[in-house]
Motif scaffolding. Structure first.
Motif: not given
Lengths: 276, 302
Positions: A107, A110, B36, B41-42, B45, B79-83, B152
């Motif tokens: 990830g 990003r 959810n 999140s989209t 992004r 971000l919510e996803a790990r980065s 997020d």
């Protein structure tokens, strides 16, 4: 973790710069050297580049007395010196794929693309750095491997060759260039596939599966096709003697370079367009 | 200032964000609320240029994110996803990001301290707990001292102390005049931090409103009345669009009539009232009410 984290005022930045290609290179260099996988892969690659020629020279020297004249004629000092390149290319290729796909799998990509949203400076920085690192490490490694293997063979008074002999240094240079281009090509594949296993599989397919597969064709077809394959064209970069069924050293190198440019172009277009 | 106009994003057949327009103003905390899978999140992004919109447009301070010469000074995002690369240490991660903008190592150290990661700054990020990962993400977001902060689901995975810390941080950032845009699926969290709300459900904009208006609108006009003559009052108020429920003999809850009107009716008919209370829905109820139709995965009674 501390039990209490008091809020302190967020310090303000006094200097504000913007993103430049050279800063992206500096950032990618930091990323490159702060991962253990990088240091391991490069270490293994360089070890193999040196260890194989030393091993080959030692075994050849020890067995020389029992070898038939035919076997002896088959031994080429430059092949021995460059024996590690074939193995080292795998380490360089895997790392090339990994430098890109590792960002996607974790990830990190990003964060990278938030810092450099134009994206392509990241690709140029990664390719440029990796090419320089691969070349700067491999060229001394093959030269050392050449002298080391020659020193071992010298003790048996066999297979002596000078670095100033015709084509010798050119082949050593070609070996280093080959490894460099392999790294660049693998990196572009990583950027196209964006998945570690897939990237390595695709690289292995192109370099190790397709070439022997050409043997199913009649010989004249095989030769006509094989000279255009990236792996076969690339290998001519470090061949001491010209294979009549292949193009010469530099034209073959140009073919391989062409494949690298093509792969990079595809990677750039996709990187610019795709969602991450 | 973040401005989205007619933002739409399709993933294959599925429309994740559907014609959403809104503006996020500076100096306040704007909550981005939705169940959810509702497209929060989209949307973020899309704002950050990680995904390209199918239709529509979104700008930050008048430009596309991609066109900013120094994006980290404009926007900081968690971000919510790990980065984060799991093999790299927290401080090296920040240092690599800092170098793209020529930000000093000192700044990196300051932020590591600020988010409370001083003791683990040299450890590999792969060994971090969710909460430590969030703190590192916050440090990355603040690295460039940005005018706009986008987070997020920032409290996900934080312990109570961390949640408290995050709330204070958001308040502090807004009080410094920054634009703060923070998403959550938890209404209660928004109630504590946000001044303004943008609510989406199944990719569509449901509400763009202040917190107060949001609650007022969603609560309707329900009034609790306590009176010894509950039955008689009930007959009097009942009419078109009015419903009355009764939980105790002396108590009725009226919906569809204002408390003022009920008081007048009672006075007219000389009914004694012991209590007359306009009821406000809790934020949680208001949110449920608004998004009832838009929850993607409903729990169905077996």
């Amino acid at each position: 973790m501390n039990a209490v984290t008091p809020i302190v005022k967020i310090p303000h930045l006094t200097e504000r710069g913007h993103v430049t290609q050279s800063r992206v290179v500096a950032s990618e260099w930091t990323k490159f050297i702060t991962l253990r996988s990088t240091l391991w892969s490069l270490g293994v690659g360089m070890f193999l580049t040196l260890a194989f020629p030393i091993l080959f020279a030692t075994v050849t020297g020890a067995r020389w007395g029992q070898m038939s004249p035919h076997e002896r004629a088959d031994r080429n000092p430059l092949d021995i010196a460059l024996a590690g390149v074939n193995v080292a290319q795998l380490a360089i290729a895997v790392l090339g794929v990994l430098v890109i796909t590792g960002e996607y799998s974790t990830g990190m990509i990003r964060s990278t693309m938030l810092a450099v949203p134009k994206r392509l400076p990241v690709l140029w920085a990664k390719l440029g750095l990796y090419a320089v690192v691969s070349f700067v490490l491999t060229l001394p490694a093959v030269i050392i491997a050449f002298y080391a293997s020659q020193a071992i063979l010298d003790r048996h008074h066999i297979l002596q060759i000078s670095i100033s002999s015709s084509g010798v240094f050119r082949s050593l240079l070609g070996g280093a260039l080959y490894v460099t281009l392999v790294g660049v090509f693998a990196m572009a594949i990583g950027a196209i596939v964006r998945n570690t296993a897939g990237g390595i599989a695709l690289f292995a397919g192109i370099f190790f599966v397709i070439p022997p597969l050409m043997n199913i064709f009649p010989t004249n077809w095989n030769n006509a096709i094989s000279r255009w394959l990236p792996s076969e064209a690339g290998r001519q970069l470090f061949a001491l003697t010209r294979d009549p069924n292949r193009y010469a050293q530099w034209p073959s190198g140009a073919i391989f370079l062409g494949y690298c440019v093509l792969a990079i172009a595809i990677a750039a277009v996709l990187m610019r367009r795709r969602d991450v | 200032m973040i401005e989205a106009s007619n933002l739409t994003k399709d993933y294959g057949e599925k429309r994740a964000v559907d014609d959403v327009s809104f503006a996020v103003r500076p100096g306040i905390v704007t909550g981005f609320l939705g169940p959810n899978g509702s497209g929060k999140s989209t949307t973020m992004r899309l704002i950050l240029g990680l995904d390209a919109p199918t239709q529509g447009d979104v700008t930050i301070n008048g430009k596309h994110y991609r066109d900013h010469a120094a994006p980290l000074h404009e926007v900081g995002a968690l971000l919510e996803a790990r980065s984060i690369h799991t093999g790299r240490s927290a401080s090296n991660h920040l240092l690599a990001l800092a170098k793209t903008h020529g930000i000093s190592r000192r700044r990196v150290d300051d932020l590591i301290d600020l988010v409370g990661l001083h003791e683990v700054g040299r450890k590999r990020a792969g060994k971090f707990s969710l909460g430590m990962g969030q703190r590192l993400g916050i440090a990355a977001a603040l690295l460039g001292d940005p005018a706009t902060i986008m987070l997020d689901e920032p409290v996900n995975g934080l312990d109570p102390e961390g949640v408290h810390w995050m709330r204070n941080l958001l308040r502090q950032l807004a009080s410094e005049g920054r634009t703060v845009f923070v998403s959550s699926h938890l209404m209660s969290e928004m109630a504590l931090t946000a001044d303004h709300l943008i609510v989406i459900g199944r990719g569509r904009l449901i509400a763009d409103t202040s917190i107060d208006d949001f609650v007022r609108k969603a609560s309707g006009d329900r009034v609790r009345v306590r009176t010894p003559e509950a039955t008689r009052l009930r007959e009097l108020v009942l009419g078109q669009g009015v419903s009355v429920i009764s939980s105790e003999p002396d108590v009725i809850e009226v919906e569809g009539v204002t408390s003022q009107r009920i008081g007048e009716l009672a006075a007219e008919h000389r009914i004694v009232l012991h209590e007359l209370t306009p009821l406000q829905a809790s934020l949680e109820e208001a949110f449920m009410e608004l998004t009832r139709e838009d929850v993607e995965f409903k729990s169905v009674a077996a």
